[in-house]
Design a protein around this motif. Structure first.
Motif, PDB file in Angstrom:
ATOM      1  N   GLN A  29       1.046  -1.211   0.112  1.00  0.00           N
ATOM      2  CA  GLN A  29      -0.065  -0.100  -0.058  1.00  0.00           C
ATOM      3  C   GLN A  29       0.816   1.245  -0.027  1.00  0.00           C
ATOM      4  O   GLN A  29       0.588   2.312  -0.720  1.00  0.00           O
ATOM      5  CB  GLN A  29      -0.856  -0.045   1.318  1.00  0.00           C
ATOM      6  CG  GLN A  29      -2.209   0.801   1.142  1.00  0.00           C
ATOM      7  CD  GLN A  29      -3.006   0.592   2.246  1.00  0.00           C
ATOM      8  OE1 GLN A  29      -2.735   0.363   3.552  1.00  0.00           O
ATOM      9  NE2 GLN A  29      -4.396   0.434   2.015  1.00  0.00           N
ATOM     10  N   PHE A  70      -3.264 -11.297  -6.233  1.00  0.00           N
ATOM     11  CA  PHE A  70      -4.048  -9.990  -6.208  1.00  0.00           C
ATOM     12  C   PHE A  70      -3.218  -9.055  -7.024  1.00  0.00           C
ATOM     13  O   PHE A  70      -3.784  -7.997  -7.692  1.00  0.00           O
ATOM     14  CB  PHE A  70      -3.828  -9.594  -4.636  1.00  0.00           C
ATOM     15  CG  PHE A  70      -5.122 -10.379  -3.829  1.00  0.00           C
ATOM     16  CD1 PHE A  70      -6.571 -10.632  -4.248  1.00  0.00           C
ATOM     17  CD2 PHE A  70      -4.511 -10.975  -2.568  1.00  0.00           C
ATOM     18  CE1 PHE A  70      -7.330 -11.274  -3.755  1.00  0.00           C
ATOM     19  CE2 PHE A  70      -5.556 -11.447  -1.801  1.00  0.00           C
ATOM     20  CZ  PHE A  70      -7.071 -11.739  -2.580  1.00  0.00           C
ATOM     21  N   ASP A 121      -4.346  -5.858 -10.297  1.00  0.00           N
ATOM     22  CA  ASP A 121      -4.173  -4.419  -9.935  1.00  0.00           C
ATOM     23  C   ASP A 121      -4.674  -3.541 -11.245  1.00  0.00           C
ATOM     24  O   ASP A 121      -5.272  -2.440 -11.089  1.00  0.00           O
ATOM     25  CB  ASP A 121      -2.845  -3.972  -9.627  1.00  0.00           C
ATOM     26  CG  ASP A 121      -2.449  -4.382  -8.242  1.00  0.00           C
ATOM     27  OD1 ASP A 121      -3.278  -4.722  -7.220  1.00  0.00           O
ATOM     28  OD2 ASP A 121      -1.474  -4.564  -7.868  1.00  0.00           O
ATOM     29  N   ALA A 155     -17.078  -7.322   0.939  1.00  0.00           N
ATOM     30  CA  ALA A 155     -15.786  -7.690   1.453  1.00  0.00           C
ATOM     31  C   ALA A 155     -15.933  -8.645   2.285  1.00  0.00           C
ATOM     32  O   ALA A 155     -15.141  -9.522   2.417  1.00  0.00           O
ATOM     33  CB  ALA A 155     -15.152  -6.388   2.071  1.00  0.00           C
ATOM     34  N   ALA A 174     -10.464  -8.637  -4.667  1.00  0.00           N
ATOM     35  CA  ALA A 174      -9.752  -7.472  -5.306  1.00  0.00           C
ATOM     36  C   ALA A 174     -10.608  -6.445  -5.767  1.00  0.00           C
ATOM     37  O   ALA A 174     -10.230  -5.472  -5.909  1.00  0.00           O
ATOM     38  CB  ALA A 174      -9.275  -8.385  -6.464  1.00  0.00           C
ATOM     39  N   GLU A 175     -12.110  -6.757  -5.977  1.00  0.00           N
ATOM     40  CA  GLU A 175     -12.817  -5.632  -6.448  1.00  0.00           C
ATOM     41  C   GLU A 175     -13.940  -5.222  -5.537  1.00  0.00           C
ATOM     42  O   GLU A 175     -14.728  -4.195  -5.937  1.00  0.00           O
ATOM     43  CB  GLU A 175     -13.606  -5.970  -7.810  1.00  0.00           C
ATOM     44  CG  GLU A 175     -14.406  -7.086  -7.560  1.00  0.00           C
ATOM     45  CD  GLU A 175     -14.972  -7.860  -8.968  1.00  0.00           C
ATOM     46  OE1 GLU A 175     -14.272  -7.622  -9.961  1.00  0.00           O
ATOM     47  OE2 GLU A 175     -15.765  -8.602  -8.897  1.00  0.00           O
ATOM     48  N   SER A 176     -13.913  -5.603  -4.157  1.00  0.00           N
ATOM     49  CA  SER A 176     -14.827  -5.307  -3.328  1.00  0.00           C
ATOM     50  C   SER A 176     -14.281  -3.803  -2.443  1.00  0.00           C
ATOM     51  O   SER A 176     -15.096  -3.278  -1.596  1.00  0.00           O
ATOM     52  CB  SER A 176     -14.775  -6.336  -2.120  1.00  0.00           C
ATOM     53  OG  SER A 176     -13.440  -6.317  -1.452  1.00  0.00           O
ATOM     54  N   GLN A 180     -12.001   0.173  -2.996  1.00  0.00           N
ATOM     55  CA  GLN A 180     -11.311   1.086  -3.809  1.00  0.00           C
ATOM     56  C   GLN A 180      -9.707   0.693  -4.061  1.00  0.00           C
ATOM     57  O   GLN A 180      -9.029   0.000  -3.193  1.00  0.00           O
ATOM     58  CB  GLN A 180     -11.377   2.604  -3.334  1.00  0.00           C
ATOM     59  CG  GLN A 180     -12.754   3.175  -3.354  1.00  0.00           C
ATOM     60  CD  GLN A 180     -12.681   4.544  -2.978  1.00  0.00           C
ATOM     61  OE1 GLN A 180     -12.473   5.411  -4.006  1.00  0.00           O
ATOM     62  NE2 GLN A 180     -13.128   5.061  -1.997  1.00  0.00           N
ATOM     63  N   VAL A 181      -9.226   1.261  -4.995  1.00  0.00           N
ATOM     64  CA  VAL A 181      -7.830   0.672  -5.182  1.00  0.00           C
ATOM     65  C   VAL A 181      -6.813   0.917  -4.261  1.00  0.00           C
ATOM     66  O   VAL A 181      -6.182   0.302  -3.777  1.00  0.00           O
ATOM     67  CB  VAL A 181      -7.235   1.481  -6.822  1.00  0.00           C
ATOM     68  CG1 VAL A 181      -7.255   2.765  -6.594  1.00  0.00           C
ATOM     69  CG2 VAL A 181      -6.024   0.723  -7.274  1.00  0.00           C
ATOM     70  N   ASP A 219      -7.364   1.096  -1.135  1.00  0.00           N
ATOM     71  CA  ASP A 219      -7.686   0.231  -0.048  1.00  0.00           C
ATOM     72  C   ASP A 219      -7.515  -1.252  -0.201  1.00  0.00           C
ATOM     73  O   ASP A 219      -7.620  -2.014   0.630  1.00  0.00           O
ATOM     74  CB  ASP A 219      -9.296   0.495   0.377  1.00  0.00           C
ATOM     75  CG  ASP A 219      -9.397   1.648   0.811  1.00  0.00           C
ATOM     76  OD1 ASP A 219      -8.814   2.345   1.424  1.00  0.00           O
ATOM     77  OD2 ASP A 219     -10.607   2.250   0.768  1.00  0.00           O
ATOM     78  N   ARG A 220      -7.409  -1.722  -1.516  1.00  0.00           N
ATOM     79  CA  ARG A 220      -7.347  -3.283  -1.988  1.00  0.00           C
ATOM     80  C   ARG A 220      -6.124  -3.790  -1.211  1.00  0.00           C
ATOM     81  O   ARG A 220      -6.470  -4.837  -0.671  1.00  0.00           O
ATOM     82  CB  ARG A 220      -7.034  -3.257  -3.457  1.00  0.00           C
ATOM     83  CG  ARG A 220      -8.556  -2.977  -4.058  1.00  0.00           C
ATOM     84  CD  ARG A 220      -8.481  -3.048  -5.591  1.00  0.00           C
ATOM     85  NE  ARG A 220      -9.520  -2.616  -6.046  1.00  0.00           N
ATOM     86  CZ  ARG A 220      -9.918  -2.091  -7.545  1.00  0.00           C
ATOM     87  NH1 ARG A 220      -9.025  -2.068  -8.430  1.00  0.00           N
ATOM     88  NH2 ARG A 220     -11.303  -1.783  -7.785  1.00  0.00           N
ATOM     89  N   GLN A 266      -7.037  -7.324   0.897  1.00  0.00           N
ATOM     90  CA  GLN A 266      -6.169  -8.472   0.499  1.00  0.00           C
ATOM     91  C   GLN A 266      -5.449  -9.083   1.571  1.00  0.00           C
ATOM     92  O   GLN A 266      -5.240 -10.360   1.605  1.00  0.00           O
ATOM     93  CB  GLN A 266      -5.538  -8.040  -0.861  1.00  0.00           C
ATOM     94  CG  GLN A 266      -6.563  -7.638  -2.030  1.00  0.00           C
ATOM     95  CD  GLN A 266      -5.814  -7.026  -3.067  1.00  0.00           C
ATOM     96  OE1 GLN A 266      -4.512  -6.839  -3.109  1.00  0.00           O
ATOM     97  NE2 GLN A 266      -6.341  -6.642  -4.059  1.00  0.00           N
TER      98      GLN A 266
END
Length: 439
Positions: free
Chosen positions: A100, A153, A157, A257, A370-372, A374-375, A377-378, A382
């Motif tokens: 992150q 994961f 991206d 999620a 992976a899509e639950s 925002q980018v 926060d992924r 994960q």
């Protein structure tokens, strides 16, 4: 991503009009050469997975032998798998936070270096005959498993909603190569170890050191530009992007999620519980080591061999439908184990179904994880998912032994149906949207 590939402003990636999902997504700007970059990212991840798999497969099986040797008792042999699982669990969230903050390139290469250091510690522990040091080395080696989980994961991206399952599943499938090649390095490892003056049973750890170093180099040099940082940078810069959330906070506020993480973890627990006790059951009923080995090999083939098929299904038929298919196969496996445990062929068929059900559920569930969010926060969600998987594996493996002793293999299979029933019920309660039911 090209301009036509951007998610709609304010919408969940792939969500239909009027359905914003659990979080408002920041619109993206085009990523130059997005598709070619994504293909290169997946290729690099596949190479890293193969090398990392070789490194892990070449050593973890020998860990139990070294644990028994250094401790002086076979009772401690199971600690090898326990410490490796613990290491993977402990590394999952820190590596996710590193991703992150610094990107996948730094996170994945750091995890591989930690695993390589673990192999060095394991060799040293054998040379000085210190059992606790071996346990430390095996725990550090578990970071390699955390890297393998995070790599799937990383494949999502920059992927589009309609190809996330496929891209993720290709990386999962590549694990098969390392898992098959790794154990076959035991013999050559002993030859190399003897030439290097290493203690017996540690030659394969030397291969693991080399493989993990190579993995780190592949990730550090190949993931340029970094896929996660590129995905984050694709958000329109003049809009205020929220600060990243913690994984626990996401779970509390995001029902999709929570479901996705639970589906992956419970499916993993079901697989580990039955698989870990199958060799014991088969040996107790007179099966040869050849039969036991064949059964486990077929199970592993089921876990990884068809993962691209299930990734394609998750993209075309939908995440939820693919998870339900996986649960149906897990249920069939457990019913066979419960009512036909005295039949060797039935147990083998059960283990194949167990692997296939795991594959469908984990591939589709991971795509949903992976899509639950925002980018930005992924990585956090994960990391929580990977932590949950490892915790589920440790819990499932730890409880399976006592359950087997009390109610037998049949009872273990029937009791495990409760886990599958939980996922099926939870799946049936999920609202359908294009984000999860891409057709």
């Amino acid at each position: 991503m090209n301009a036509e590939e951007r998610p709609e402003s304010g919408k969940l990636d792939g969500a239909p009009p009027g359905h914003a999902g659990p979080a408002q997504f920041i619109p993206a700007r085009p990523v130059p050469e997005g598709r070619s970059l994504q293909r290169r990212v997946v290729t690099v991840l596949v190479g890293g997975q193969i090398l990392g798999g070789i490194g892990m497969g070449a050593t973890l099986s020998l860990g139990s032998l070294l644990a028994a040797q250094l401790s002086g008792s076979n009772a401690w042999s199971g600690m090898a798998a326990t410490m490796s699982t613990l290491g993977a669990a402990l590394a999952a969230v820190p590596l996710a936070r590193l991703a992150q903050a610094r990107g996948r390139r730094v996170s994945l290469s750091t995890g591989a270096l930690i695993a390589g250091a673990g192999a060095v510690v394991a060799i040293t522990s054998t040379a000085v005959a210190v059992f606790p040091l071996l346990l430390l080395g095996l725990m550090l080696l578990g970071a390699g498993s955390a890297v393998n989980l995070q790599a799937r994961f990383a494949a999502t991206d920059l992927s589009l909603p309609g190809s996330r399952g496929r891209d993720l599943s290709i990386v999962v499938w590549s694990t098969t190569i390392g898992a098959v090649l790794g154990p076959n390095l035991f013999g050559p490892g002993e030859v190399v170890g003897a030439a290097l003056g290493l203690p017996p049973l540690t030659g394969a750890f030397a291969f693991s050191v080399a493989a993990q170093l190579a993995t780190a180099v592949v990730y550090a040099t190949g993931l340029r530009p970094d896929p996660l940082l590129t995905a984050m940078a694709s958000r329109v810069p003049d809009l205020e992007v929220p600060q990243p959330k913690s994984g626990i906070r996401i779970l509390r506020s995001n029902s999709r999620a929570r479901y996705a993480v639970a589906a992956v973890a419970l499916s993993h627990a079901t697989m580990v519980a039955l698989m870990s006790m199958t060799p014991v059951h088969l040996r107790d009923h007179g099966a040869s080591l050849t039969v036991v080995g064949l059964t486990i090999s077929l199970h592993i083939a089921g876990m990884y061999g068809l993962s691209p098929v299930f990734g394609w299904m998750a993209d075309k038929a939908g995440r939820l439908r693919t998870i339900l298919l996986g649960q149906a196969m897990l249920l069939s496996s457990l019913v066979l184990a419960g009512f036909a445990s005295e039949s060797g062929p039935a147990v083998t068929a059960s283990l194949i179904l167990l692997g296939l059900g795991w594959s469908a559920s984990v591939v589709a569930g991971s795509a949903l994880v992976a899509e639950s969010a925002q980018v930005q926060d992924r990585p956090a969600i994960q990391g929580v998912s990977d932590l949950s998987m490892n915790a589920a594996a440790a819990t499932g493996g730890a409880l399976a032994g006592p359950v087997l002793a009390v109610v037998g293999y049949s009872g273990l299979g029937l009791i495990s149906i409760a886990l599958v029933a939980t996922v099926i019920t939870w799946t049936a309660l999920q609202p359908r949207s294009r984000a999860t039911e891409l057709n």
